[in-house]
Write a protein that holds these residues in place. Structure first.
Motif: not given
Length: 343
Positions: A232, A235, A256, A273, A295
């Motif tokens: 996380t 994320s 996420i 991902t 990300s």
């Protein structure tokens, strides 16, 4: 008729029975042999197998799993059938299994798949509602024996998933992209306080995607935000300011990320991902690109060598083009097979 009424395969020298929790070490040994032969993109730890067998209030291994065991107690093949509660547009029975490479060509896979199809049809028939049913299985495009098995059982190609990769280090790695969110949106890291909003945004964002069904709170917490491999800290969520009368800011998009270390078999550490979505009202504004760029930067800062994801090759949202523009390229191809089950 319950699944216990289904005739199990009969094979000389082989005992067919459901999988049990105490099978996990032997089952993991079997899956590792299958993975060594087939080289799939996704690998399984023993904990992953425990989840596949037991994680979820609807799981029922006594009726939804089958294994072939020889006289020495070794597992030669396995199969699972999973119908998640909550499917709305199509009730899908997912079939997953494998046969030890040293025992292929004996008909174990054919018998196992026939049993799985019969169980899947029963579970679909027993599901609430009147939505159509479908048996679904996946295979790597390279594996001709899996293609032949699926076609012989009456399955047809539904779609192709591309497993894509982007290098983050080395001479062939492109510079990390700089993508800004459109005006009126702000980027934040995922937090527990946002999780339920993100789940609801996901269900809305993927309502028009082929093969997608809503995720319940239980399913989401087990397999997405609460998964042991979820990262996380890699994320992100794109938030729009709250409008009058709204209970907090609106989730415009989200991503996420995961770290599946068991998949790092080629020496590259990869940030994965798992989900990337944008709600309909915010599409075509660069939200997805900004989230994915964030990300990618988080992956690189954490020392990852590459970034990975998968996508429906015919995704109508234009996701494939987005990933290509950000430097991703196809790495493997997975075939999604299906056969309709009338209700």
């Amino acid at each position: 008729m319950s699944t216990t009424d289904l005739p199990e395969p009969v094979t000389p020298g082989v005992t067919w029975r459901p999988l049990r929790e105490d099978d996990l070490p032997r089952w993991h040994e079997l899956t590792r042999a299958v993975e060594a032969a087939d080289q799939p993109a996704e690998r399984y730890t023993e904990d992953d197998l425990r989840d596949e067998l037991l994680a979820g209030s609807w799981k029922d291994p006594a009726h939804r799993s089958l294994a072939a065991q020889d006289d020495d107690g070794r597992l030669l093949a396995f199969g699972l059938v999973d119908v998640r509660p909550g499917d709305v547009s199509t009730v899908r029975a997912s079939l997953w299994g494998g046969v030890h490479p040293e025992h292929r060509g004996r008909g174990l896979g054919r018998q196992l798949l026939a049993w799985q199809c019969a169980v899947g049809r029963q579970l679909i028939a027993a599901a609430p509602g009147s939505a159509p049913g479908e048996l679904v299985l996946h295979s790597d495009e390279r594996l001709a024996d899996r293609t032949a098995l699926a076609r012989a059982a009456g399955f047809e190609v539904r779609r192709y998933h591309l497993v894509m990769r982007r290098l983050l280090t080395g001479p062939d790695a492109a510079p990390l992209p700089e993508v800004q969110l459109p005006e009126g949106l702000r980027l934040v890291r995922w937090s527990p306080e946002l999780d339920e909003r993100v789940r609801l945004a996901h269900n809305e964002a993927f309502a028009d995607h082929r093969g997608s069904e809503p995720r319940s709170s239980e399913d989401w917490s087990r397999w997405v935000s609460g998964h042991r491999d979820a990262r996380t800290d890699w994320s992100f969520v794109a938030l729009a300011d709250a409008v009058d009368g709204a209970d907090g800011p609106e989730v415009a998009g989200y991503t996420i990320a995961f770290a599946f270390e068991q998949d790092w078999v080629d020496g590259l550490k990869e940030g994965w991902t798992g989900l990337l979505g944008t709600r309909r009202a915010h599409r075509r504004r660069g939200v997805g690109a900004a989230l994915l760029a964030a990300s990618l930067r988080a992956f690189a800062e954490a020392g990852m060598d590459a970034a990975g994801l998968d996508v429906d090759r015919e995704n109508p949202s234009g996701a494939l083009g987005l990933y290509e523009r950000l430097g991703y390229a196809p790495h493997q191809v997975e075939v999604v097979w299906g056969t309709a089950v009338p209700r």
